[in-house]
Scaffold this active site. Structure first.
Site, PDB file in Angstrom:
ATOM      1  N   LYS A  29      15.810  20.180  17.256  1.00  0.00           N
ATOM      2  CA  LYS A  29      15.045  19.405  17.991  1.00  0.00           C
ATOM      3  C   LYS A  29      14.672  20.324  19.106  1.00  0.00           C
ATOM      4  O   LYS A  29      15.619  21.086  19.959  1.00  0.00           O
ATOM      5  CB  LYS A  29      15.527  18.178  18.674  1.00  0.00           C
ATOM      6  CG  LYS A  29      15.944  17.251  17.422  1.00  0.00           C
ATOM      7  CD  LYS A  29      16.394  15.832  17.650  1.00  0.00           C
ATOM      8  CE  LYS A  29      16.485  14.999  16.481  1.00  0.00           C
ATOM      9  NZ  LYS A  29      15.330  14.309  15.753  1.00  0.00           N
ATOM     10  N   HIS A  45      25.913  15.690  14.382  1.00  0.00           N
ATOM     11  CA  HIS A  45      24.763  15.552  15.696  1.00  0.00           C
ATOM     12  C   HIS A  45      25.351  15.482  17.175  1.00  0.00           C
ATOM     13  O   HIS A  45      24.797  15.994  17.943  1.00  0.00           O
ATOM     14  CB  HIS A  45      23.937  14.457  15.270  1.00  0.00           C
ATOM     15  CG  HIS A  45      23.100  14.602  14.008  1.00  0.00           C
ATOM     16  ND1 HIS A  45      22.799  15.586  13.304  1.00  0.00           N
ATOM     17  CD2 HIS A  45      22.630  13.440  13.217  1.00  0.00           C
ATOM     18  CE1 HIS A  45      22.292  15.397  12.311  1.00  0.00           C
ATOM     19  NE2 HIS A  45      21.952  13.888  12.115  1.00  0.00           N
ATOM     20  N   ASP A  95      28.527  10.085   9.660  1.00  0.00           N
ATOM     21  CA  ASP A  95      26.964  10.290   9.310  1.00  0.00           C
ATOM     22  C   ASP A  95      26.409  11.035  10.686  1.00  0.00           C
ATOM     23  O   ASP A  95      25.587  12.013  10.530  1.00  0.00           O
ATOM     24  CB  ASP A  95      26.495   8.953   9.342  1.00  0.00           C
ATOM     25  CG  ASP A  95      24.759   8.986   8.918  1.00  0.00           C
ATOM     26  OD1 ASP A  95      24.567   9.773   8.089  1.00  0.00           O
ATOM     27  OD2 ASP A  95      24.105   8.167   9.624  1.00  0.00           O
TER      28      ASP A  95
HETATM   29  C1  BG6 Z   1      20.524  11.549  10.001  1.00  0.00           C
HETATM   30  C2  BG6 Z   1      21.510  10.407   9.588  1.00  0.00           C
HETATM   31  O1  BG6 Z   1      21.226  12.903   9.756  1.00  0.00           O
HETATM   32  O2  BG6 Z   1      19.850  11.666  11.223  1.00  0.00           O
HETATM   33  C3  BG6 Z   1      20.597   9.304   9.680  1.00  0.00           C
HETATM   34  O3  BG6 Z   1      21.954  10.771   8.179  1.00  0.00           O
HETATM   35  C4  BG6 Z   1      19.955   9.326  10.990  1.00  0.00           C
HETATM   36  O4  BG6 Z   1      21.479   8.028   9.523  1.00  0.00           O
HETATM   37  C5  BG6 Z   1      19.216  10.532  11.144  1.00  0.00           C
HETATM   38  O5  BG6 Z   1      19.011   7.972  10.779  1.00  0.00           O
HETATM   39  C6  BG6 Z   1      18.198  10.319  12.565  1.00  0.00           C
HETATM   40  O6  BG6 Z   1      17.585  11.599  12.652  1.00  0.00           O
HETATM   41  P1  BG6 Z   1      16.488  11.409  13.800  1.00  0.00           P
HETATM   42  O7  BG6 Z   1      15.754  12.703  13.815  1.00  0.00           O
HETATM   43  O8  BG6 Z   1      15.333  10.522  13.419  1.00  0.00           O
HETATM   44  O9  BG6 Z   1      17.075  11.145  15.204  1.00  0.00           O
END
Ligand code: BG6
Length: 478
Positions: free
Chosen positions: A180, A238, A233
């Site tokens: 990002k 993240h 997840d």
């Molecule tokens: C993914 C998860 O890695 O990231 C999802 O598995 C989540 O559950 C998604 O919704 C969110 O990504 P972003 O880029 O929309 O914030």
């Protein structure tokens, strides 16, 4: 080898991720001339599709998921470069078919992408290796989607299997949060300015908060999610990555080795403070919107967390004593990913004030309204000194008119260029699993019900208590 022309093979080309993310990203790269004109896109999946079916489906996917950029002329250029191989992910014969297909395309550089269920990552790597496709006259790279393993043990096993057939430099482990724009900007803010870094430590920072909130529920992923839950997840990957980007020491150079070496050091110093005090929550329905236990594919008695709030600490010179509060959840009030640096109060206040001064904050907003805000105290107009909150705001879209590329676009382009800086290394993923393991174990060993929270809230009350006990409050996303 800086040559980025290749055969780009998508395992799971008929799936949802390919339609929503990969094909639109490849199309955007094509539109801006970043996809080499000879790069071939090869779909592979169990579906019995022809080249033409794949083209039709890809076109439909682009129209649905990238309607603004879809362009007939550009599509007409790209479509003939798509082809399809049908076969099972564990079927050695299908890999022979794929091998011949790639030979016929005449592309020695090959990029394989596992856009498939996690249980297929190891078999795909093994079948590729056995078919002699982990090497070629050009370069070969393997992009592995998340989740990378289910726990430390399975992540180690997966690494072992991959490394039996591929060298570490060939393996690109995905975490799209790293790509990002605003996540990358953390490094720019910290290391391209003289202003912030001197106060970015335990001497000046009171604590740090990282939030990733989502209004969405399961969106048809209930079956998958119920096996995984919020910690696996998004927290293991993240959120820990965002913590690491915020906490790392300046790398000597901004390259894959130096950046990842520094992040690994952070993970090695990181631990979950009191894993048994972490809050694991689950959304309950309100009659209009389904609760988690009513979602399709979810066990009606599931204890799985759709929300978690926890405290991390980083035991090193820079961060000892500074809590990092991390939270994430589904079906929360709004979409928001942000990092908040909360400063200590000034050592002495010369003014007579009615209430204690508020803490200065730097808010790094990853999404939405990508940007950075500095919140501080300012004098209210009028006689004498009384204070009010003021803000200096930087918004990406106001400052830069250019389009923000999607994270997948950046990552696919980087992988084709051979730049692994924004991908995870084997030791890094394992170190991340080590951080969350005590948390998973504490939760899995307990019989507690999750802390229930209302759809559209900011999570369970227990998450507020977690901070209140430590004399802090959550920052409410704007
Ligand atoms: C993914 C998860 O890695 O990231 C999802 O598995 C989540 O559950 C998604 O919704 C969110 O990504 P972003 O880029 O929309 O914030």
């Amino acid at each position: 080898n800086g040559e980025h022309r290749c055969a780009f093979v998508i395992f799971g080309a008929s799936g949802d991720l390919a339609a929503r993310k990969l094909l639109p990203a490849l199309f955007e790269l094509h539109l801006r001339g970043a996809l080499h004109p000879e790069t071939a896109l090869v779909g592979f999946s169990r579906r019995d599709w022809s080249d033409d079916t794949f083209r039709e489906r890809a076109r439909a996917a682009l129209q649905e998921h990238a309607p603004k950029s879809f362009d007939e002329a550009a599509w007409a250029e790209l479509a003939p470069r798509l082809s399809f191989v049908s076969g099972g992910y564990d079927d050695a014969e299908a890999y022979q078919k794929l091998k011949e297909h790639l030979q016929n395309l005449g592309q020695d550089n090959r990029l394989f992408y596992t856009s498939t269920p996690p249980s297929t990552y190891a078999p795909i790597a093994e079948r590729l290796g056995e078919a002699g496709m982990a090497r070629s006259a050009g370069w070969v790279r393997l992009i592995v989607e998340k989740p990378f393993g289910h726990d430390l043990r399975s992540a180690r096993m997966l690494n072992e299997t991959l490394l039996k057939h591929f060298r570490e430099e060939q393996i690109y482990r995905m975490d799209h949060y790293l790509a990002k724009e605003t996540a990358q900007n953390i490094a720019a803010l910290r290391f391209a300015n003289a202003l912030f870094e001197p106060t970015w430590n335990s001497q000046y920072v009171d604590h740090i908060q990282v939030t990733m909130a989502e209004p969405m529920g399961m969106e048809g992923r209930g079956g998958f999610y119920d096996e995984v839950g919020v910690i696996r997840d998004v927290i293991q990957n993240h959120l820990l990555q965002l913590v690491a980007l915020t906490a790392t020491e300046p790398p000597a150079r901004y390259d894959a080795k130096s950046v990842r070496d520094e992040k690994v050091k952070v993970f090695q110093a990181m631990a979950c403070s009191n894993p048994q005090h972490a809050v694991i929550g689950q959304y309950r329905g309100d009659g209009r919107v389904k609760g988690y236990r009513e979602e399709e594919g979810v066990d009606p008695r599931s204890r799985q967390g759709t929300y978690a709030a926890l405290e991390l600490r980083i035991d090193n010179w820079r961060w000892a004593g500074v809590p990092f509060f991390v939270r994430s959840g589904k079906r929360l009030r709004a979409k928001s990913s942000e990092i908040v640096i909360v400063y200590k109060r000034p050592p002495h206040i010369p003014f007579e004030l009615r209430a204690p001064v508020q803490h200065d904050r730097i808010v790094l907003r990853l999404q939405p309204n990508e940007g950075i805000s500095l919140r501080f105290n300012a004098k209210k107009p009028g006689q004498g000194i009384s204070l009010s909150r003021a803000s200096m705001d930087f918004y990406y879209d106001k400052e830069f008119r250019s389009r923000n590329p999607d994270a997948y676009e950046t990552l696919l382009e980087d992988a084709m260029m051979g730049d692994a800086t924004l991908f995870m290394r084997a030791d890094e993923v394992e170190a991340q699993w080590r951080v969350v393991t005590p948390l998973l174990e504490a939760w899995e060993a307990s019989y507690d019900e999750p802390a229930f929270y209302d759809v559209g809230s900011w999570g369970p009350d227990e998450a507020n208590d977690l901070l209140a006990k430590r004399g802090r409050t959550w920052h409410t996303p704007a």
